[in-house]
Write an enzyme that holds these catalytic residues in place. Structure first.
Site, PDB file in Angstrom:
ATOM      1  N   TYR A 162      33.059  19.494  10.462  1.00 16.77           N
ATOM      2  CA  TYR A 162      31.717  19.959  10.118  1.00 16.77           C
ATOM      3  C   TYR A 162      31.463  19.686   8.650  1.00 16.77           C
ATOM      4  O   TYR A 162      32.335  19.920   7.809  1.00 16.77           O
ATOM      5  CB  TYR A 162      31.587  21.459  10.400  1.00 16.77           C
ATOM      6  CG  TYR A 162      30.245  22.049  10.014  1.00 16.77           C
ATOM      7  CD1 TYR A 162      29.088  21.732  10.734  1.00 16.77           C
ATOM      8  CD2 TYR A 162      30.129  22.927   8.940  1.00 16.77           C
ATOM      9  CE1 TYR A 162      27.860  22.274  10.387  1.00 16.77           C
ATOM     10  CE2 TYR A 162      28.900  23.478   8.593  1.00 16.77           C
ATOM     11  CZ  TYR A 162      27.764  23.142   9.323  1.00 16.77           C
ATOM     12  OH  TYR A 162      26.548  23.684   8.967  1.00 16.77           O
ATOM     13  N   ASP A 257      35.615  16.004   1.989  1.00 12.15           N
ATOM     14  CA  ASP A 257      34.838  17.236   2.035  1.00 12.15           C
ATOM     15  C   ASP A 257      35.819  18.382   1.815  1.00 12.15           C
ATOM     16  O   ASP A 257      36.506  18.818   2.733  1.00 12.15           O
ATOM     17  CB  ASP A 257      34.124  17.359   3.378  1.00 12.15           C
ATOM     18  CG  ASP A 257      33.292  18.641   3.463  1.00 12.15           C
ATOM     19  OD1 ASP A 257      33.477  19.525   2.611  1.00 12.15           O
ATOM     20  OD2 ASP A 257      32.475  18.743   4.392  1.00 12.15           O
ATOM     21  N   LYS A 285      31.743  26.804  -1.222  1.00 11.24           N
ATOM     22  CA  LYS A 285      32.491  28.027  -0.937  1.00 11.24           C
ATOM     23  C   LYS A 285      33.183  28.633  -2.181  1.00 11.24           C
ATOM     24  O   LYS A 285      32.508  29.274  -2.969  1.00 11.24           O
ATOM     25  CB  LYS A 285      33.435  27.793   0.245  1.00 11.24           C
ATOM     26  CG  LYS A 285      32.585  27.454   1.498  1.00 11.24           C
ATOM     27  CD  LYS A 285      33.250  27.539   2.827  1.00 11.24           C
ATOM     28  CE  LYS A 285      32.195  27.448   3.924  1.00 11.24           C
ATOM     29  NZ  LYS A 285      32.247  26.282   4.785  1.00 11.24           N
TER      30      LYS A 285
HETATM   31  C1  LIG Z   1      30.980  25.353   5.139  1.00 16.03           C
HETATM   32  C2  LIG Z   1      31.162  23.892   5.119  1.00 16.03           C
HETATM   33  C3  LIG Z   1      30.134  23.023   4.722  1.00 16.03           C
HETATM   34  C4  LIG Z   1      28.725  23.477   4.503  1.00 16.03           C
HETATM   35  O1  LIG Z   1      28.587  24.353   3.432  1.00 16.03           O
HETATM   36  P1  LIG Z   1      27.314  25.323   3.365  1.00 16.03           P
HETATM   37  O2  LIG Z   1      27.452  25.981   2.042  1.00 16.03           O
HETATM   38  O3  LIG Z   1      27.416  26.243   4.542  1.00 16.03           O
HETATM   39  O4  LIG Z   1      26.110  24.461   3.452  1.00 16.03           O
HETATM   40  C5  LIG Z   1      30.436  21.681   4.584  1.00 16.03           C
HETATM   41  N1  LIG Z   1      31.675  21.220   4.824  1.00 16.03           N
HETATM   42  C6  LIG Z   1      32.673  22.019   5.208  1.00 16.03           C
HETATM   43  C7  LIG Z   1      34.041  21.453   5.423  1.00 16.03           C
HETATM   44  C8  LIG Z   1      32.448  23.379   5.391  1.00 16.03           C
HETATM   45  O5  LIG Z   1      33.433  24.164   5.840  1.00 16.03           O
END
Ligand SMILES: *Cc1c(COP(=O)(O)O)cnc(C)c1O
Length: 445
Positions: A162, A257, A285
């Site tokens: 994701y 990511d 995060k």
């Molecule tokens: C949570 C998450 C996102 C998206 O971040 P948001 O602040 O919710 O937009 C993107 N990549 C990864 C791996 C994530 O866990």
């Protein structure tokens, strides 16, 4: 309705009897009138596990309290940011101080520099950074930048990873290695979806054939270096090295990511942990310390293609917001000073070992996949290497397990396809309580 579902519902009703939740139920009734599905982010709706979501009021350390006054030991931690636990005093103090001076300027300010310096010091692959307000924005911008830099349009992502909810990334693949993407969401233009190749995670040959077929069209490979959004699924040995090599060979950008893994696997993130240097890194995060913040970063050469120096446009009214920066700075300073990673790992291992012992005692097929302080409970006897494997695990059993734990005051993610997190605030005594609760819950299968 199948008899199986009926039994499951009855079990749930019996469990729900233990804990009073009338205020949460009342909240959710109101919320359903105002919010779609009663929530502002879909996974909060408990769709994967059923039942009424709990409405939270307060967090302190590793504990959460709901509106009925029930207390939970929290393993969600706002989905990852709260590595120090809830309302850590240094973070609260920093945010209070920042907002006293004004919540936002929409101009250059000092705190953004301080956080950027911490990021750059932690990750040698970052020479320059751009702050945004969420992980979604960070990845969306990284993709645009990779396309702008390479002049190519296609991207490779992995099934079950994701990366936020921007159009190009809400893509699920059909079967076969380089199947053209089919949108995972209504509203994503077909033309755009076709530029995303969704391949199985940990599958070398899928990536190889995609590059053989579309090598001169692929702008980037985007990967969660440790997959967390299909549950925790580690890269198999050599996989990240392979992605690094093949992207170099075809002049594609390798994007890590690290929205979850950054400052979680180690202070330098997955790239330090696995010793691979990506071209672009996406963060979120933890770097916002619980407030909205995201960032992307990379070499000067790539980053300078962004506006205002380069032709790839990106902007944000609240980017580098002082309150969010202050929470991030306070959080990262503590992590840098205390280097708590070995302790977090050891405590996580202790919890999982005890869970495994309990599972053996009751002959439950429990697979715990863990890297440092991230872990997932899969009810299966086979190791999980990709999304197809994760889907084979018994999600109905996970749903029962989740509700039983919730009723004992343990808050696990309301879906098996998520990572559990440990914080520095989780004490040995609290983890002992968690281990005992897990054992009691496993009696019911
Ligand atoms: C949570 C998450 C996102 C998206 O971040 P948001 O602040 O919710 O937009 C993107 N990549 C990864 C791996 C994530 O866990």
């Amino acid at each position: 309705m199948t008899p199986f579902l009926l039994v499951e519902m009855k079990v749930k009703i019996i469990y729900n009897f233990y804990m009073l939740n009338s205020q949460s139920k009342a909240y959710f009734k109101r919320a359903e009138r105002l919010f779609v599905g009663g929530v502002n982010s879909p996974v909060r709706a408990f769709g994967a596990v059923g039942g009424t979501p709990v409405c939270m009021r307060k967090g302190k350390g590793a504990w959460l309290w709901d509106v009925d006054g029930n207390r939970y030991l929290d393993f969600v931690l706002s989905w990852g940011p709260l590595i120090l636990g809830h309302a850590r005093k240094e973070v609260v103090r920093a945010v209070k101080r920042a907002v006293t001076f004004g919540a936002s300027f929409g101009a250059c300010s000092e705190l953004e520099l301080e956080l950027a310096e911490l990021l750059v010091s932690a990750m040698p692959s970052l020479e320059k950074v751009r702050f945004v307000s969420s992980g979604t924005e960070a990845v969306m911008t990284a993709i645009r930048l990779a396309r702008g830099f390479t002049g190519k349009d296609k991207i490779i992502k992995f099934i079950g990873c994701y990366h936020g909810h921007s159009d190009s990334l809400l893509i699920k693949a059909g079967s076969g290695a380089a199947t053209m993407g089919i949108p995972d969401s209504a509203g994503v233009p077909k033309g755009l979806a076709q530029e995303t190749l969704a391949l199985p995670y940990n599958d070398f040959s899928a990536v190889r054939s995609a590059f053989q077929k579309y090598g001169d069209e692929i702008a980037a490979v985007l990967v969660e270096p440790l997959a967390c959004n299909m549950g925790v699924v580690p890269p198999v040995p050599g996989y990240l090295e392979f992605l690094r090599r093949i992207t170099r060979r075809y002049k594609a950008i390798l994007i890590f990511d690290e929205v979850i893994t950054g400052f979680r696997l180690s202070f330098g993130g997955a790239q330090e942990y696995y010793k691979i240097k990506p071209d672009l890194t996406c963060l979120g995060k933890i770097i916002g310390g619980g407030l909205p913040a995201g960032a992307l970063g990379g070499s000067k050469k790539v980053m300078d293609v962004l506006a205002p120096l380069g032709p790839v446009y990106q902007a944000g009214t609240l980017s580098g917001n002082p309150a969010a920066m202050s929470a991030g700075v306070a959080t990262l300073k503590i992590l840098k000073k205390e280097q708590p990673y070995p302790i977090l790992k050891e405590r996580t291992e202790m919890l999982l070992e005890r869970a495994q012992t309990s599972a053996k005692k009751w002959s439950l097929p429990l697979l715990t996949q863990q890297v440092e302080s991230l872990f997932t409970f899969f009810f299966t006897s086979r190791p999980v290497h990709d999304y197809a494997g994760a889907k084979e695990a018994d999600t109905a059993r996970y749903a029962r397990f989740f509700h039983s734990l919730l009723n004992k005051g343990i808050y696990f993610p309301p879906s098996q396809f998520e990572a559990c997190n440990l914080s520095l605030a989780h004490s040995r005594a609290q983890l002992d309580f968690a281990a005992k609760s897990i054992e009691e819950v496993m009696v019911h299968g």
